[in-house]
Design a protein around this motif. Structure first.
Motif, PDB file in Angstrom:
ATOM      1  N   ALA A 191       0.996  -1.065  -0.125  1.00 49.44           N
ATOM      2  CA  ALA A 191      -0.186   0.318  -0.213  1.00 49.44           C
ATOM      3  C   ALA A 191       0.582   1.513  -0.390  1.00 49.44           C
ATOM      4  O   ALA A 191       2.209   1.460   0.490  1.00 49.44           O
ATOM      5  N   TYR A 192       0.752   2.145  -0.590  1.00 45.07           N
ATOM      6  CA  TYR A 192       0.819   3.397  -0.668  1.00 45.07           C
ATOM      7  C   TYR A 192       0.110   4.685  -0.473  1.00 45.07           C
ATOM      8  O   TYR A 192      -1.191   4.673  -0.299  1.00 45.07           O
ATOM      9  N   VAL A 193       1.200   6.315   0.172  1.00 40.89           N
ATOM     10  CA  VAL A 193       0.780   6.843   1.097  1.00 40.89           C
ATOM     11  C   VAL A 193       1.740   7.843   0.414  1.00 40.89           C
ATOM     12  O   VAL A 193       2.735   7.818   0.611  1.00 40.89           O
ATOM     13  N   GLY A 194       1.030   8.883  -0.215  1.00 40.15           N
ATOM     14  CA  GLY A 194       1.359  10.035  -0.572  1.00 40.15           C
ATOM     15  C   GLY A 194       2.543  10.955   0.673  1.00 40.15           C
ATOM     16  O   GLY A 194       1.788  11.269   1.131  1.00 40.15           O
ATOM     17  N   GLU A 195       2.934  11.519  -0.233  1.00 42.31           N
ATOM     18  CA  GLU A 195       2.994  13.213   0.356  1.00 42.31           C
ATOM     19  C   GLU A 195       2.290  13.278   1.516  1.00 42.31           C
ATOM     20  O   GLU A 195       2.500  13.702   2.522  1.00 42.31           O
ATOM     21  N   ARG A 196       1.625  13.806   1.464  1.00 43.28           N
ATOM     22  CA  ARG A 196      -0.220  14.520   1.187  1.00 43.28           C
ATOM     23  C   ARG A 196      -1.400  13.736   0.929  1.00 43.28           C
ATOM     24  O   ARG A 196      -1.849  13.917  -0.275  1.00 43.28           O
ATOM     25  N   VAL A 208      -9.652  10.513  -2.102  1.00 44.96           N
ATOM     26  CA  VAL A 208      -9.261   9.237  -3.018  1.00 44.96           C
ATOM     27  C   VAL A 208      -7.424   8.912  -2.865  1.00 44.96           C
ATOM     28  O   VAL A 208      -7.114  10.246  -2.114  1.00 44.96           O
ATOM     29  N   HIS A 209      -7.768   7.749  -2.901  1.00 46.39           N
ATOM     30  CA  HIS A 209      -6.526   6.957  -2.039  1.00 46.39           C
ATOM     31  C   HIS A 209      -4.943   7.501  -3.203  1.00 46.39           C
ATOM     32  O   HIS A 209      -5.499   7.471  -4.893  1.00 46.39           O
ATOM     33  N   ALA A 210      -3.917   8.055  -2.772  1.00 50.38           N
ATOM     34  CA  ALA A 210      -2.354   8.682  -3.919  1.00 50.38           C
ATOM     35  C   ALA A 210      -2.306   6.989  -4.489  1.00 50.38           C
ATOM     36  O   ALA A 210      -2.320   6.089  -4.087  1.00 50.38           O
ATOM     37  N   LEU A 211      -2.262   6.900  -5.493  1.00 51.40           N
ATOM     38  CA  LEU A 211      -0.881   5.334  -6.498  1.00 51.40           C
ATOM     39  C   LEU A 211       0.108   5.948  -6.767  1.00 51.40           C
ATOM     40  O   LEU A 211       0.366   7.026  -7.247  1.00 51.40           O
ATOM     41  N   PRO A 212       0.873   5.696  -6.623  1.00 52.46           N
ATOM     42  CA  PRO A 212       2.838   5.661  -7.129  1.00 52.46           C
ATOM     43  C   PRO A 212       2.822   5.663  -8.402  1.00 52.46           C
ATOM     44  O   PRO A 212       1.267   5.023  -9.037  1.00 52.46           O
ATOM     45  N   GLY A 221       6.846   9.163  -0.433  1.00 51.13           N
ATOM     46  CA  GLY A 221       5.906   9.314   0.422  1.00 51.13           C
ATOM     47  C   GLY A 221       6.130   8.063   1.530  1.00 51.13           C
ATOM     48  O   GLY A 221       7.349   7.745   1.853  1.00 51.13           O
ATOM     49  N   THR A 222       5.279   6.767   1.287  1.00 53.28           N
ATOM     50  CA  THR A 222       5.804   5.567   2.296  1.00 53.28           C
ATOM     51  C   THR A 222       4.625   4.595   1.417  1.00 53.28           C
ATOM     52  O   THR A 222       3.916   4.640   0.412  1.00 53.28           O
ATOM     53  N   ILE A 223       5.719   3.346   1.597  1.00 51.74           N
ATOM     54  CA  ILE A 223       5.099   2.200   1.175  1.00 51.74           C
ATOM     55  C   ILE A 223       5.255   0.893   2.493  1.00 51.74           C
ATOM     56  O   ILE A 223       6.012   0.715   3.373  1.00 51.74           O
ATOM     57  N   THR A 224       4.266   0.713   2.940  1.00 59.98           N
ATOM     58  CA  THR A 224       3.563  -0.411   3.616  1.00 59.98           C
ATOM     59  C   THR A 224       3.640  -1.863   2.794  1.00 59.98           C
ATOM     60  O   THR A 224       2.915  -1.784   1.708  1.00 59.98           O
ATOM     61  N   ALA A 225       4.128  -3.423   3.263  1.00 60.06           N
ATOM     62  CA  ALA A 225       3.888  -3.819   3.350  1.00 60.06           C
ATOM     63  C   ALA A 225       3.739  -5.321   3.399  1.00 60.06           C
ATOM     64  O   ALA A 225       4.893  -5.974   4.299  1.00 60.06           O
ATOM     65  N   ALA A 339       0.110  -1.836  -5.147  1.00 55.77           N
ATOM     66  CA  ALA A 339       0.052  -0.583  -5.094  1.00 55.77           C
ATOM     67  C   ALA A 339      -0.804  -0.205  -5.349  1.00 55.77           C
ATOM     68  O   ALA A 339      -1.513   0.991  -4.954  1.00 55.77           O
ATOM     69  N   ARG A 340      -1.061  -0.334  -6.677  1.00 56.07           N
ATOM     70  CA  ARG A 340      -1.428   0.320  -8.525  1.00 56.07           C
ATOM     71  C   ARG A 340      -3.075  -0.451  -7.927  1.00 56.07           C
ATOM     72  O   ARG A 340      -4.019   0.390  -8.070  1.00 56.07           O
ATOM     73  N   THR A 341      -3.066  -2.028  -8.000  1.00 61.12           N
ATOM     74  CA  THR A 341      -4.122  -1.974  -8.464  1.00 61.12           C
ATOM     75  C   THR A 341      -4.726  -2.235  -6.815  1.00 61.12           C
ATOM     76  O   THR A 341      -6.388  -3.313  -7.150  1.00 61.12           O
TER      77      THR A 341
END
Length: 357
Positions: A191-196, A208-212, A221-225, A339-341
């Motif tokens: 999952a991706y969380v953008g800077e803002r 809307v969820h941010a997408l990388p 930003g940040t990615i958890t996996a 993170a995109r799908t």
């Protein structure tokens, strides 16, 4: 006499590369930037001659070392001979180092000729810094892990500030640590969380969820996996380039209890809670090593001719050689796709998409 380094960096990285070069015992010969019109500013900030073009620095021996702190479009266009330039530079004895993954996508490995020829692949000729295997703590890890026994699961954090590199670099660093200990994962759910991210409406935000993007380049930003392995083992990752401070570490849980490894040292507790082993930190300070210190050590060791084929970790314990750079790109690409799908993605699928079998 100190080796001379040509630097390619963002304007906000000038102080970082100055500290890295100083810590690694390098003299900055020239500097430029992938940001249009900013090469002069970076050179002026470092008090050196301006480097107008990275590709020219690789095509001509302008220094003993080329340090790519920010790659810009280098390696991102399969129609440009960037991989060949790395090969040519290495052939002339120039050490090519990068703080960012090259190329920025697994899909570009074949298309950009980074895997040819097989005996001297450009993807293996440059050195990604700061590889964990060069750090003080991870150099002590092989013996401890061998004694620790089977590692069933692990948690990795790879954090930094934006001047220290992109989220892609921090994700790459976390993946390297996972692969060093457990090998190549079968699948990844990220999952991706953008800077803002999010908007008003409390701490959780909304909208809307941010997408990388589809590559590791300029990712912030940040990615958890969650990573799963064919034999039932697992790992988690927290990677971010907006954390403000440098933190790279892993907690391993398994037969031996828990083993905590950071760039600065390690600490092992047995299942009954007793302290089995603790290494002395490299520096006596509460917050541990800083980004430029870790990077400088990696740079110094990456250009040291005496450090060849050093012992590092692998899925079956200590092995000779480093984690395959291409494999790390496959895992990173699977994380971006997931993170995109919003779905779990297979690393093997990415390998086939990249045309590497």
């Amino acid at each position: 006499m100190a080796q001379r380094v040509a630097v390619w960096a963002q304007p906000n990285q000038a102080e970082l590369v100055r500290q890295v070069a100083s810590g690694a015992g390098l003299e900055i010969a020239c500097a430029g930037s992938p940001v249009k019109g900013q090469s002069g500013a970076v050179a002026a900030a470092l008090g050196v001659e301006q480097l107008a073009d990275l590709r020219s620095a690789l095509a001509e021996r302008v220094a003993d070392v080329v340090l790519i702190a920010s790659a810009g479009d280098f390696g991102a266009d399969p129609d440009r001979p960037d991989a060949e330039l790395v090969t040519q530079a290495s052939g002339r004895g120039t050490r090519v180092l990068s703080l960012e993954p090259l190329p920025p996508s697994a899909i570009l490995l074949q298309r950009g000729a980074w895997l040819e020829p097989e005996h001297a692949r450009p993807v293996d000729l440059f050195r990604w810094c700061p590889a964990a295997r060069h750090s003080h703590g991870w150099r002590q890890a092989p013996d401890a892990i061998e004694q620790f026994g089977r590692v069933g699961s692990m948690s990795v954090e790879s954090l930094g500030a934006s001047a220290g590199g992109t989220l892609g670099a921090r994700l790459f660093g976390a993946i390297e640590v996972v692969c060093l200990v457990l090998g190549t994962p079968e699948s990844i759910d990220a999952a991706y969380v953008g800077e803002r991210s999010g908007g008003g409406g409390g701490a959780g935000g909304g909208g809307v969820h941010a997408l990388p993007g589809e590559t590791l380049r300029e990712l912030a930003g940040t990615i958890t996996a969650n990573l799963r392995f064919a034999d039932g083992r697992s790992a988690t990752i927290l990677a971010s380039n907006i954390a403000g401070v440098w933190r790279r570490g892993a907690t391993l849980v398994g037969d031996g209890g828990s083993l905590r490894i950071t760039d600065d040292g390690l600490e092992w507790h047995k299942p009954d809670g007793t302290l089995q082993d603790r290494s002395r930190p490299k520096v006596e300070r509460p917050w541990g090593l800083q980004a430029h210190e870790v990077m400088a050590e990696a740079v110094a060791r990456s250009i040291d001719p005496a450090i060849v084929g050093s012992t590092v970790l692998g899925a079956a314990g200590p092995v000779s050689g480093a984690v395959d750079h291409a494999t790390m790109l496959f895992v990173a690409q699977a994380a971006l796709l997931s993170a995109r799908t919003g779905q779990t993605e297979s690393v093997e699928t990415i390998r086939h998409m990249a045309g590497v079998v």
